[in-house]
Scaffold this motif. Sequence first.
Motif, PDB file in Angstrom:
ATOM      1  N   ARG A  93      34.765  64.508  42.322  1.00  0.00           N
ATOM      2  CA  ARG A  93      33.716  63.735  42.987  1.00  0.00           C
ATOM      3  C   ARG A  93      34.151  63.439  44.419  1.00  0.00           C
ATOM      4  O   ARG A  93      35.345  63.360  44.713  1.00  0.00           O
ATOM      5  N   TYR A  94      33.160  63.262  45.293  1.00  0.00           N
ATOM      6  CA  TYR A  94      33.470  63.014  46.705  1.00  0.00           C
ATOM      7  C   TYR A  94      32.426  62.104  47.325  1.00  0.00           C
ATOM      8  O   TYR A  94      31.335  61.930  46.792  1.00  0.00           O
ATOM      9  N   THR A  95      32.773  61.541  48.469  1.00  0.00           N
ATOM     10  CA  THR A  95      31.874  60.664  49.203  1.00  0.00           C
ATOM     11  C   THR A  95      30.990  61.480  50.126  1.00  0.00           C
ATOM     12  O   THR A  95      31.318  62.612  50.479  1.00  0.00           O
ATOM     13  N   GLY A  96      29.881  60.893  50.536  1.00  0.00           N
ATOM     14  CA  GLY A  96      29.018  61.532  51.521  1.00  0.00           C
ATOM     15  C   GLY A  96      27.955  62.422  50.903  1.00  0.00           C
ATOM     16  O   GLY A  96      27.699  62.382  49.708  1.00  0.00           O
ATOM     17  N   SER A  97      27.360  63.224  51.759  1.00  0.00           N
ATOM     18  CA  SER A  97      26.266  64.103  51.355  1.00  0.00           C
ATOM     19  C   SER A  97      26.761  65.289  50.547  1.00  0.00           C
ATOM     20  O   SER A  97      27.917  65.678  50.639  1.00  0.00           O
ATOM     21  N   GLY A  98      25.836  65.881  49.791  1.00  0.00           N
ATOM     22  CA  GLY A  98      26.147  67.056  48.986  1.00  0.00           C
ATOM     23  C   GLY A  98      26.167  68.331  49.814  1.00  0.00           C
ATOM     24  O   GLY A  98      26.044  68.298  51.048  1.00  0.00           O
ATOM     25  N   ILE A  99      26.266  69.449  49.134  1.00  0.00           N
ATOM     26  CA  ILE A  99      26.408  70.749  49.798  1.00  0.00           C
ATOM     27  C   ILE A  99      25.201  71.059  50.687  1.00  0.00           C
ATOM     28  O   ILE A  99      25.351  71.349  51.871  1.00  0.00           O
ATOM     29  N   LEU A 100      24.000  71.036  50.121  1.00  0.00           N
ATOM     30  CA  LEU A 100      22.815  71.435  50.864  1.00  0.00           C
ATOM     31  C   LEU A 100      22.554  70.525  52.046  1.00  0.00           C
ATOM     32  O   LEU A 100      22.289  70.995  53.156  1.00  0.00           O
ATOM     33  N   SER A 101      22.620  69.226  51.811  1.00  0.00           N
ATOM     34  CA  SER A 101      22.387  68.275  52.906  1.00  0.00           C
ATOM     35  C   SER A 101      23.389  68.480  54.032  1.00  0.00           C
ATOM     36  O   SER A 101      23.037  68.425  55.209  1.00  0.00           O
ATOM     37  N   SER A 102      24.623  68.711  53.678  1.00  0.00           N
ATOM     38  CA  SER A 102      25.662  68.931  54.688  1.00  0.00           C
ATOM     39  C   SER A 102      25.435  70.231  55.437  1.00  0.00           C
ATOM     40  O   SER A 102      25.613  70.304  56.649  1.00  0.00           O
ATOM     41  N   ALA A 103      25.052  71.264  54.712  1.00  0.00           N
ATOM     42  CA  ALA A 103      24.830  72.573  55.335  1.00  0.00           C
ATOM     43  C   ALA A 103      23.664  72.527  56.331  1.00  0.00           C
ATOM     44  O   ALA A 103      23.697  73.202  57.355  1.00  0.00           O
ATOM     45  N   LEU A 104      22.671  71.732  56.009  1.00  0.00           N
ATOM     46  CA  LEU A 104      21.526  71.613  56.919  1.00  0.00           C
ATOM     47  C   LEU A 104      21.904  70.843  58.154  1.00  0.00           C
ATOM     48  O   LEU A 104      21.450  71.035  59.216  1.00  0.00           O
TER      49      LEU A 104
END
Length: 104
Positions: A93-104
């Motif tokens: 588990r990690y903090t912050g946004s997920g993969i898709l949100s971060s990639a955008l």
Amino acid sequence: MQGDGERRLRVAVIMGGLSAEREVSLKTGAKVMEALDPARFEAFAVDPRPRGESTAWLETLLRERVDVAFLALHGRYGEDGTIQGLLELLGIRYTGSGILSSAL
């Protein structure tokens, strides 16, 4: 409030990295580690910048059996979904946004 018998959460503060914002990330990570209550959290720094063996930082994450990764990375490889995808593959588990949100 945490009882006497409860274990502290193991937090990997991932900082540094390969981006041009490395120095800012190191400062961010240091402040995060400073702010985490040692009575509740067992925090340790992880720098994904390759030194000799480029997988050493991944092995640290797996060996230390972290409960959560606090992402203090900035820029490319930290805020673009790359590290998020890797952590999801590892089941961390990690903090912050997920993969898709971060990639955008």
